[in-house]
Scaffold this motif. Structure first.
Motif, PDB file in Angstrom:
ATOM      1  N   UNK A  26       0.844  -1.208   0.000  1.00 51.39           N
ATOM      2  CA  UNK A  26       0.000   0.000   0.000  1.00 51.39           C
ATOM      3  C   UNK A  26       0.875   1.252   0.000  1.00 51.39           C
ATOM      4  N   UNK A  27       1.893   1.272   0.857  1.00 55.25           N
ATOM      5  CA  UNK A  27       2.776   2.440   0.940  1.00 55.25           C
ATOM      6  C   UNK A  27       3.506   2.669  -0.382  1.00 55.25           C
ATOM      7  N   UNK A  28       4.090   1.605  -0.949  1.00 59.51           N
ATOM      8  CA  UNK A  28       4.797   1.737  -2.224  1.00 59.51           C
ATOM      9  C   UNK A  28       3.858   2.161  -3.352  1.00 59.51           C
ATOM     10  N   UNK A  29       2.620   1.644  -3.319  1.00 56.25           N
ATOM     11  CA  UNK A  29       1.637   2.042  -4.332  1.00 56.25           C
ATOM     12  C   UNK A  29       1.279   3.507  -4.226  1.00 56.25           C
ATOM     13  N   UNK A  30       1.146   4.022  -2.992  1.00 53.59           N
ATOM     14  CA  UNK A  30       0.829   5.441  -2.792  1.00 53.59           C
ATOM     15  C   UNK A  30       1.968   6.329  -3.279  1.00 53.59           C
ATOM     16  N   UNK A  31       3.203   5.888  -3.069  1.00 54.35           N
ATOM     17  CA  UNK A  31       4.363   6.631  -3.573  1.00 54.35           C
ATOM     18  C   UNK A  31       4.306   6.727  -5.098  1.00 54.35           C
ATOM     19  N   UNK A  32       3.982   5.607  -5.757  1.00 51.09           N
ATOM     20  CA  UNK A  32       3.913   5.582  -7.219  1.00 51.09           C
ATOM     21  C   UNK A  32       2.805   6.496  -7.729  1.00 51.09           C
ATOM     22  N   UNK A  33       1.648   6.464  -7.074  1.00 56.07           N
ATOM     23  CA  UNK A  33       0.531   7.327  -7.480  1.00 56.07           C
ATOM     24  C   UNK A  33       0.884   8.798  -7.292  1.00 56.07           C
ATOM     25  N   UNK A  34       1.571   9.120  -6.184  1.00 59.32           N
ATOM     26  CA  UNK A  34       1.956  10.508  -5.928  1.00 59.32           C
ATOM     27  C   UNK A  34       2.879  11.022  -7.032  1.00 59.32           C
ATOM     28  N   UNK A  35       3.850  10.209  -7.458  1.00 58.64           N
ATOM     29  CA  UNK A  35       4.717  10.611  -8.558  1.00 58.64           C
ATOM     30  C   UNK A  35       3.896  10.870  -9.825  1.00 58.64           C
ATOM     31  N   UNK A  36       2.918  10.012 -10.078  1.00 60.15           N
ATOM     32  CA  UNK A  36       2.071  10.205 -11.256  1.00 60.15           C
ATOM     33  C   UNK A  36       1.282  11.490 -11.201  1.00 60.15           C
ATOM     34  N   UNK A 142      15.676  16.426 -10.884  1.00 57.00           N
ATOM     35  CA  UNK A 142      15.686  15.108 -10.242  1.00 57.00           C
ATOM     36  C   UNK A 142      15.753  13.944 -11.229  1.00 57.00           C
ATOM     37  N   UNK A 143      15.593  14.240 -12.536  1.00 53.82           N
ATOM     38  CA  UNK A 143      15.631  13.164 -13.516  1.00 53.82           C
ATOM     39  C   UNK A 143      14.432  12.237 -13.379  1.00 53.82           C
ATOM     40  N   UNK A 144      14.572  11.035 -13.889  1.00 51.54           N
ATOM     41  CA  UNK A 144      13.491  10.056 -13.796  1.00 51.54           C
ATOM     42  C   UNK A 144      13.366   9.584 -12.366  1.00 51.54           C
ATOM     43  N   UNK A 145      12.171   9.721 -11.765  1.00 51.59           N
ATOM     44  CA  UNK A 145      12.012   9.332 -10.360  1.00 51.59           C
ATOM     45  C   UNK A 145      12.238   7.846 -10.145  1.00 51.59           C
ATOM     46  N   UNK A 146      12.927   7.542  -9.059  1.00 49.30           N
ATOM     47  CA  UNK A 146      13.221   6.140  -8.742  1.00 49.30           C
ATOM     48  C   UNK A 146      12.072   5.479  -8.004  1.00 49.30           C
ATOM     49  N   UNK A 147      11.103   6.281  -7.545  1.00 49.83           N
ATOM     50  CA  UNK A 147       9.959   5.775  -6.794  1.00 49.83           C
ATOM     51  C   UNK A 147      10.419   4.868  -5.655  1.00 49.83           C
ATOM     52  N   UNK A 148      11.392   5.377  -4.901  1.00 49.90           N
ATOM     53  CA  UNK A 148      11.964   4.586  -3.808  1.00 49.90           C
ATOM     54  C   UNK A 148      10.913   4.319  -2.745  1.00 49.90           C
ATOM     55  N   UNK A 149      10.724   3.083  -2.434  1.00 48.33           N
ATOM     56  CA  UNK A 149       9.795   2.703  -1.381  1.00 48.33           C
ATOM     57  C   UNK A 149      10.485   1.732  -0.439  1.00 48.33           C
ATOM     58  N   UNK A 150       9.715   0.888   0.190  1.00 49.52           N
ATOM     59  CA  UNK A 150      10.257  -0.114   1.111  1.00 49.52           C
ATOM     60  C   UNK A 150      10.628  -1.352   0.301  1.00 49.52           C
ATOM     61  N   UNK A 151      11.883  -1.706   0.325  1.00 49.11           N
ATOM     62  CA  UNK A 151      12.345  -2.857  -0.460  1.00 49.11           C
ATOM     63  C   UNK A 151      12.276  -4.163   0.326  1.00 49.11           C
ATOM     64  N   UNK A 152      12.234  -4.052   1.637  1.00 52.78           N
ATOM     65  CA  UNK A 152      12.179  -5.263   2.461  1.00 52.78           C
ATOM     66  C   UNK A 152      10.796  -5.906   2.361  1.00 52.78           C
ATOM     67  N   UNK A 153      10.730  -7.218   2.308  1.00 51.90           N
ATOM     68  CA  UNK A 153       9.454  -7.922   2.254  1.00 51.90           C
ATOM     69  C   UNK A 153       8.906  -8.132   3.661  1.00 51.90           C
ATOM     70  N   UNK A 154       7.615  -8.430   3.724  1.00 56.27           N
ATOM     71  CA  UNK A 154       6.990  -8.653   5.015  1.00 56.27           C
ATOM     72  C   UNK A 154       7.576  -9.855   5.743  1.00 56.27           C
TER      73      UNK A 154
END
Length: 290
Positions: A26-36, A142-154
């Motif tokens: 959910x958090x990573x998805x929200x980051x991606x939507x915000x960039x969009x 900033x160039x192409x956004x990396x959309x950095x989120x949480x890389x660790x799995x649950x």
């Protein structure tokens, strides 16, 4: 019986890991939507630097908004208002004979009228250009956004917790915090988008006040200042995301550290990202309002 209890314990523990994973997604998805949202190109074609889907759909919304029949009606109304405000301003200025008899003052009145009508009639052209300028500044910096989120799995996050009940409870807490932080980030982008839409709808009428006399034309100046603040707010938001998002996933603890401590550090990092983004957005608003 022991095998049964072990199976139940594993099922509970996997449930905690699944909750953690859901929160991360959910958090990573929200980051991606915000960039969009921040990089949606109002020209109707998404930039190569913007994420797919969200930016493309919002570009279509902008095209419909700025070139629809309803907006053309607003532009017509704005043009009529520009004449009305000009007449009101002219009558107001004519009370002072020294002003109305001054050739420069009369020329300035008509210059304001021309600028107001031009601003209203060409608003569907220059407004998207200003928004694209904000996107251009963002992508150049900033160039192409990396959309950095949480890389660790649950599963990795709760791998070191042996107690299944603790794993389930902490997984639930982690998921709630991540969903709340993701919603907070998404709200910032939606707020900016709604502001742009409102300012776009009000543009013809607000810009028509520029043809009025002293006092009336302040409304146009206030609208322009607020519109520019929102149009370029994506620059400071992306700057805040670029700086603070580097914290997420940073190995602040040594490998093999307590899993709960790792998850708590991740929560602190994500909350810092949300707080920094909100602070950057509000800071620009205060600076332009000064």
């Amino acid at each position: 019986m022991t095998i049964l209890f072990l199976s139940i314990a594993d099922w509970i523990k996997s449930g905690g890991a699944a909750m953690c994973q859901n929160g991360i997604d959910v958090y990573n998805g929200c980051i991606k939507v915000l960039y969009g949202i921040l990089l949606a190109n109002p020209s109707g074609a998404s930039s190569s630097s913007t994420p797919d889907d969200v930016a493309s759909k919002l570009s279509g919304v902008w095209d419909y908004l700025m070139h629809g029949s309803a907006y053309q009606t607003l532009v017509t109304i704005g043009g009529v208002f520009a004449i009305v405000f000009f007449l009101v301003g002219y009558c107001k200025e004519s009370v002072d004979i020294t002003k109305i008899s001054n050739l420069e003052m009369n020329l300035w009145l008509f210059i304001r009228l021309i600028l107001s009508v031009a601003g209203v009639s060409l608003v569907a052209t220059w407004m998207p250009t200003v928004i694209r300028a904000g996107i251009g500044v963002s992508t150049r910096l900033f160039g192409k956004p990396s959309m950095a989120g949480i890389t660790m799995s649950g599963k990795e996050m709760l791998d070191g917790i042996d107690n299944s009940i603790v794993s389930l409870i902490f997984g639930l807490i982690f998921m709630i915090v991540m969903v709340a932080c993701g919603a907070g980030i998404l709200f910032i982008g939606l707020q900016r988008l709604l502001k742009l839409i409102v300012y776009a709808c009000l543009a013809p009428v607000m810009l028509s006040t520029a043809s009025g006399g002293s006092g009336i034309n302040r409304s146009a100046g206030l609208w322009i200042r607020n519109f520019l603040q929102v149009a370029f707010s994506n620059v400071v938001i992306l700057l805040a995301m670029r700086i603070s998002s580097s914290l997420v996933g940073m190995k602040l603890l040594e490998s093999g550290s307590n899993s709960i401590l790792q998850a708590i550090v991740t929560i602190v990092e994500v909350v810092t990202v949300v707080g920094f983004i909100k602070l950057a957005d509000s800071l620009l608003e205060k600076l332009l309002a000064a």
